[in-house]
Design an enzyme around this catalytic site. Structure first.
Site, PDB file in Angstrom:
ATOM      1  N   MET A 199      -1.644   2.505  16.025  1.00 26.94           N
ATOM      2  CA  MET A 199      -0.241   2.223  16.334  1.00 26.94           C
ATOM      3  C   MET A 199       0.389   3.326  17.186  1.00 26.94           C
ATOM      4  SD  MET A 199       0.896  -0.530  14.569  1.00 26.94           S
ATOM      5  CE  MET A 199       0.027  -1.699  13.546  1.00 26.94           C
ATOM      6  N   LYS A 240     -12.185   8.263   4.713  1.00 26.24           N
ATOM      7  CA  LYS A 240     -12.162   7.002   5.477  1.00 26.24           C
ATOM      8  C   LYS A 240     -13.350   6.132   5.070  1.00 26.24           C
ATOM      9  CE  LYS A 240     -11.510   5.057  10.066  1.00 26.24           C
ATOM     10  NZ  LYS A 240     -10.518   4.100   9.561  1.00 26.24           N
ATOM     11  N   GLY A 261       0.860  -1.189   0.000  1.00 25.14           N
ATOM     12  CA  GLY A 261       0.000   0.000   0.000  1.00 25.14           C
ATOM     13  C   GLY A 261       0.891   1.231   0.000  1.00 25.14           C
ATOM     14  N   HIS A 266     -13.073  11.410  11.731  1.00 25.62           N
ATOM     15  CA  HIS A 266     -11.992  11.187  10.774  1.00 25.62           C
ATOM     16  C   HIS A 266     -12.266  11.947   9.481  1.00 25.62           C
ATOM     17  CE1 HIS A 266     -10.815   7.750  13.298  1.00 25.62           C
ATOM     18  NE2 HIS A 266      -9.635   7.884  12.731  1.00 25.62           N
ATOM     19  N   ARG A 317      -1.917   6.943   1.788  1.00 26.71           N
ATOM     20  CA  ARG A 317      -1.596   7.984   2.787  1.00 26.71           C
ATOM     21  C   ARG A 317      -0.611   7.459   3.821  1.00 26.71           C
ATOM     22  NH1 ARG A 317      -7.054   9.431   1.506  1.00 26.71           N
ATOM     23  NH2 ARG A 317      -7.635   7.422   2.360  1.00 26.71           N
ATOM     24  N   MET A 318      -0.897   6.257   4.376  1.00 21.46           N
ATOM     25  CA  MET A 318       0.012   5.702   5.386  1.00 21.46           C
ATOM     26  C   MET A 318       1.303   5.190   4.752  1.00 21.46           C
ATOM     27  SD  MET A 318      -0.774   6.189   8.429  1.00 21.46           S
ATOM     28  CE  MET A 318       0.563   5.178   9.011  1.00 21.46           C
TER      29      MET A 318
END
Ligand code: NAD
Length: 270
Positions: free
Chosen positions: A127, A162, A10, A158, A14-15
């Site tokens: 996390m 999302k 991925g 959010h 964004r992440m």
């Protein structure tokens, strides 16, 4: 000790991009592969250039097997079915697999638990250090404030992109509250309210979901009693907190025996 070689799956998300930047900013880990979905327009692009850290020589590919063969670990913020697919591969190869993907259903959770018999999987709906610490405080508050007098509601907001609700973090916090109360979350959760709902069922844990703009993630656990409320809140100001946590989890998992671990284990809060 040599740097831990990590594949970001991925990678263009964004992440994924936040992870590439966070790894560039710290010692002990390097990006050795970047995987995206088949057909992504970003296949073949340099991941460092995409993330703004400069040319890295690592090109985005759609061949996880080839990328994983060169790696010590995989960091995965994708989607539930994709994370399950990657968990089967990391199990085959005995890798460390950090899963930040949210919205997992029961069947995804059980496939991941099976994969963790052979892979070292660290999975968490959030996390960040702050949220994991908050979950410990929520558990204590839910235990101390009795269900007969104190109602628990979890409120989250959010960004508008999302795709799942309630958020993985809202769920994680509600689970901590349920543990504090020694009840099963599934049978006590009220995920949606609409129309003539009747009065609040005592002992339930309610969710409320807001979506909009670019909000990275805000969560409050509200304990509402007669004449007073207690609110425990976390605000994520930047995705870097999740990326840093995921890298910490990968490094923590190196050399650890296969199993399914959480961020509470990584942070010594379990
Ligand atoms: P995003 O949509 O920006 O990124 C997901 C990326 O995965 C996309 O680039 C997509 O193309 C890619 N992808 C899809 N299928 C793939 C495949 N088969 N192989 C490789 N790549 C594939 O989403 P995001 O905001 O980065 O969030 C991703 C997930 O992480 C969501 O579930 C989100 O809720 C979760 N999340 C978790 C935390 C946490 O701390 N646990 C924090 C932030 C986001």
């Amino acid at each position: 000790m040599a740097d831990m070689r990590l594949v970001i799956v991925g990678a263009a998300g964004r992440m994924g991009q936040a992870l590439v930047r966070a790894i560039a900013d710290r010692d002990g880990a390097v990006v050795c592969g970047a995987v995206e979905r088949q057909g992504s327009p970003l296949l073949g692009k340099d991941i460092g250039e995409l993330a703004g850290t400069g040319p890295s020589g690592i090109l985005v590919c759609d061949d996880p097997l080839a990328a994983f063969a060169k790696a010590d670990g995989v960091i995965d913020f994708t989607s539930p079915a994709v994370s399950v697919e990657f968990a089967a591969l990391t199990a085959q190869m005995g890798l460390v697999h950090v899963i930040g993907t949210t919205g997992l259903e029961v069947q995804h959770e059980s496939s991941i638990a099976r994969a963790a018999e052979r892979a070292t999987i660290i999975k968490s709906g959030n996390m960040s250090l702050g949220v994991n610490l908050l979950s410990v405080l929520v558990q204590q508050a839910a235990k101390a404030l009795e269900a007969a007098d104190w109602d628990i509601e979890v409120l989250e907001m959010h960004h508008k992109h999302k795709v799942d609700a309630p958020s993985g973090t809202a769920y994680l916090l509600a689970k901590a509250a349920a543990q504090g109360r020694d009840i099963d979350l599934e049978s006590h959760a009220v995920r949606v309210r609409d129309g003539q709902t009747g009065p609040r069922e005592p002992g339930t844990i309610g969710f409320a979901t807001l979506r909009g703009g670019s909000v990275v993630g805000e969560h409050s656990v509200i304990l509402a009693g007669e004449g007073e409320t207690v609110e425990l809140t976390h605000r994520a100001l930047d995705r870097t907190i999740f990326a840093r946590g995921a890298i910490k989890a990968a490094l923590w998992g190196q050399g650890r025996k296969p199993g399914l671990y959480s961020m509470l284990d990584v942070l010594g809060l379990s």
